[in-house]
Scaffold this motif. Structure first.
Motif, short mmCIF file in Angstrom:
data_model
loop_
_atom_site.label_atom_id
_atom_site.label_comp_id
_atom_site.label_asym_id
_atom_site.label_seq_id
_atom_site.Cartn_x
_atom_site.Cartn_y
_atom_site.Cartn_z
N LEU A 32 0.82 -1.21 0.00
CA LEU A 32 0.00 0.00 0.00
C LEU A 32 0.85 1.26 0.00
CD1 LEU A 32 -2.78 1.44 0.29
CD2 LEU A 32 -2.49 1.22 2.77
N VAL A 33 1.80 1.35 0.95
CA VAL A 33 2.60 2.58 1.07
C VAL A 33 3.64 2.70 -0.03
CG1 VAL A 33 2.24 2.63 3.56
CG2 VAL A 33 4.32 1.57 2.64
N GLY A 34 3.89 1.59 -0.75
CA GLY A 34 4.87 1.64 -1.82
C GLY A 34 4.56 2.71 -2.84
N THR A 35 3.28 2.89 -3.17
CA THR A 35 2.88 3.93 -4.12
C THR A 35 2.14 5.09 -3.44
OG1 THR A 35 0.87 2.65 -4.62
CG2 THR A 35 2.74 2.40 -6.10
N ALA A 36 1.32 4.78 -2.45
CA ALA A 36 0.52 5.83 -1.82
C ALA A 36 1.37 6.87 -1.12
CB ALA A 36 -0.47 5.22 -0.83
N LEU A 37 2.50 6.44 -0.53
CA LEU A 37 3.35 7.35 0.24
C LEU A 37 4.77 7.45 -0.33
CD1 LEU A 37 2.27 6.36 3.88
CD2 LEU A 37 1.37 8.20 2.44
N PHE A 38 4.97 7.02 -1.58
CA PHE A 38 6.27 7.12 -2.25
C PHE A 38 7.36 6.28 -1.60
CE2 PHE A 38 4.25 11.09 -3.58
CZ PHE A 38 4.45 11.03 -4.95
N VAL A 39 7.02 5.36 -0.72
CA VAL A 39 8.03 4.54 -0.07
C VAL A 39 8.80 3.71 -1.09
CG1 VAL A 39 8.41 2.64 1.57
CG2 VAL A 39 6.79 4.46 2.12
N GLY A 40 8.12 3.28 -2.14
CA GLY A 40 8.75 2.47 -3.17
C GLY A 40 9.88 3.18 -3.90
N ALA A 41 9.91 4.51 -3.82
CA ALA A 41 10.99 5.26 -4.48
C ALA A 41 12.32 5.07 -3.75
CB ALA A 41 10.65 6.75 -4.53
N PHE A 42 12.25 4.75 -2.47
CA PHE A 42 13.45 4.63 -1.65
C PHE A 42 13.82 3.18 -1.34
CE2 PHE A 42 11.02 8.47 -0.60
CZ PHE A 42 11.91 9.43 -1.06
N VAL A 43 12.80 2.30 -1.27
CA VAL A 43 13.05 0.87 -1.02
C VAL A 43 12.25 0.05 -2.03
CG1 VAL A 43 13.70 0.93 1.41
CG2 VAL A 43 11.29 1.04 0.81
N PRO A 44 12.56 0.16 -3.32
CA PRO A 44 11.77 -0.51 -4.35
C PRO A 44 11.74 -2.02 -4.24
CG PRO A 44 13.83 0.30 -5.26
CD PRO A 44 13.72 0.88 -3.89
N PHE A 45 12.85 -2.63 -3.78
CA PHE A 45 12.91 -4.08 -3.74
C PHE A 45 12.13 -4.65 -2.55
CE2 PHE A 45 16.79 -2.62 -5.90
CZ PHE A 45 16.56 -3.19 -7.14
N ILE A 46 11.94 -3.84 -1.52
CA ILE A 46 11.19 -4.31 -0.36
C ILE A 46 9.69 -4.22 -0.62
CG2 ILE A 46 10.69 -3.86 2.09
CD1 ILE A 46 13.53 -2.94 2.43
N THR A 47 9.27 -3.28 -1.43
CA THR A 47 7.84 -3.08 -1.68
C THR A 47 7.41 -3.57 -3.06
OG1 THR A 47 8.21 -0.86 -2.57
CG2 THR A 47 7.84 -1.03 -0.21
N GLY A 48 8.30 -4.24 -3.79
CA GLY A 48 7.98 -4.59 -5.17
C GLY A 48 7.83 -6.08 -5.43
N ASP A 49 8.31 -6.52 -6.62
CA ASP A 49 8.12 -7.89 -7.08
C ASP A 49 8.67 -8.92 -6.10
OD1 ASP A 49 7.50 -6.22 -9.14
OD2 ASP A 49 8.83 -7.13 -10.60
N SER A 50 9.84 -8.64 -5.54
CA SER A 50 10.48 -9.59 -4.62
C SER A 50 9.60 -9.89 -3.42
CB SER A 50 11.84 -9.06 -4.16
OG SER A 50 12.70 -8.85 -5.26
N LEU A 51 8.98 -8.85 -2.88
CA LEU A 51 8.09 -9.02 -1.74
C LEU A 51 6.91 -9.93 -2.09
CD1 LEU A 51 6.96 -8.24 1.10
CD2 LEU A 51 5.85 -6.31 -0.03
N LEU A 52 6.30 -9.67 -3.24
CA LEU A 52 5.13 -10.46 -3.64
C LEU A 52 5.49 -11.93 -3.85
CD1 LEU A 52 3.50 -8.02 -6.25
CD2 LEU A 52 3.15 -8.15 -3.78
N PHE A 53 6.57 -12.17 -4.60
CA PHE A 53 6.97 -13.54 -4.89
C PHE A 53 7.35 -14.27 -3.60
CE2 PHE A 53 9.58 -16.91 -6.81
CZ PHE A 53 8.77 -17.28 -7.87
N ALA A 54 8.09 -13.59 -2.72
CA ALA A 54 8.51 -14.20 -1.46
C ALA A 54 7.32 -14.50 -0.57
CB ALA A 54 9.49 -13.28 -0.74
N SER A 55 6.34 -13.60 -0.55
CA SER A 55 5.15 -13.84 0.28
C SER A 55 4.38 -15.06 -0.21
CB SER A 55 4.24 -12.60 0.28
OG SER A 55 3.64 -12.39 -0.99
N GLY A 56 4.34 -15.26 -1.53
CA GLY A 56 3.70 -16.46 -2.07
C GLY A 56 4.44 -17.72 -1.67
#
Length: 230
Positions: A32-56
């Motif tokens: 949620l905060v990855g795009t809503a609060l620009f967090v993904g601009a600073f920690v893209p790998f924590i809030t991006g594809d890697s997170l989703l795949f790892a959670s699965g």
């Protein structure tokens, strides 16, 4: 004694369920905060594809984690994050972007504006797979005045393909070894598609620059001719 054992069992279940709930909330919150609060601009790998795949992958091996609940919640979080960013961009405009980050962030914003102008509706979908674009395309679309329902449809498609798709892919890649090869094949296709899209965008950019340069030279020539005639 039996009552105590039952109470201990209930307490253990409660702790176990709290751990599962915490896992859900952490994953959903980061998405949620990855795009809503620009967090993904600073920690893209924590809030991006890697997170989703790892959670699965975690859902496939952890007791109590339901892949359907995880994927659905991740999709809702991803959709909501982009909607928040879009509304902020639409209501607060370009000055809102100028107040965020330093030179690096502003350079990414400029790149994203070009990305949005080039791909339009598809930029919202494709951006899900590009770390810097994923963060800024929704707000840029809002600033640019993209029609609300057009953004909603693009956001929904991007959410299903990216948030739900990658999470479920991670789950099956871990639980069914034979699916791993399919997952890798999909990843290769996505990489190739990204390269092709990048080449296409580069060629369009070159044509636009050449056209702009030719126009500037023509205008300069006309000005010089007019001055000489005077």
């Amino acid at each position: 004694m039996l009552h105590q054992n039952a109470l201990d069992g209930q307490l253990a279940d409660l702790i176990g369920n709290a751990g599962v709930l915490l896992f859900y909330l952490v994953v959903w919150g980061l998405v949620l905060v990855g795009t809503a609060l620009f967090v993904g601009a600073f920690v893209p790998f924590i809030t991006g594809d890697s997170l989703l795949f790892a959670s699965g992958i975690v859902a496939a091996g952890a007791s109590g984690v339901d892949i359907a609940v995880l994927a659905l919640g991740t999709g809702i979080a991803a959709f909501a994050g982009d909607q928040v960013a879009f509304v902020l961009g639409r209501r607060l405009g370009r000055p809102y972007l100028q107040r965020h980050g330093g030179r690096r962030t502003q350079a990414l914003i400029a790149k994203t504006e070009w990305f949005y102008r080039t791909f339009g509706w598809w930029s919202v979908v494709v951006a899900r797979f590009v770390p810097w674009a994923r963060v800024f395309v929704p707000v840029i679309a809002g600033v640019a005045g993209m029609r609300y329902w057009r953004f909603v449809t693009a956001n929904l498609v991007g959410t299903l393909v990216w948030a739900v798709g990658i999470t479920v892919a991670g789950y099956f890649a871990a639980s069914i070894p034979a699916v791993r090869m399919v997952t890798y094949a999909v990843a290769v296709v996505c990489i190739i598609a990204s390269v092709v899209a990048g080449i296409r965008a580069w060629r369009i950019d070159r044509r636009e620059r050449a056209s702009a340069l030719a126009g500037a030279e023509t205008a300069e020539g006309d000005t010089a001719h007019g001055t000489a005639g005077a």
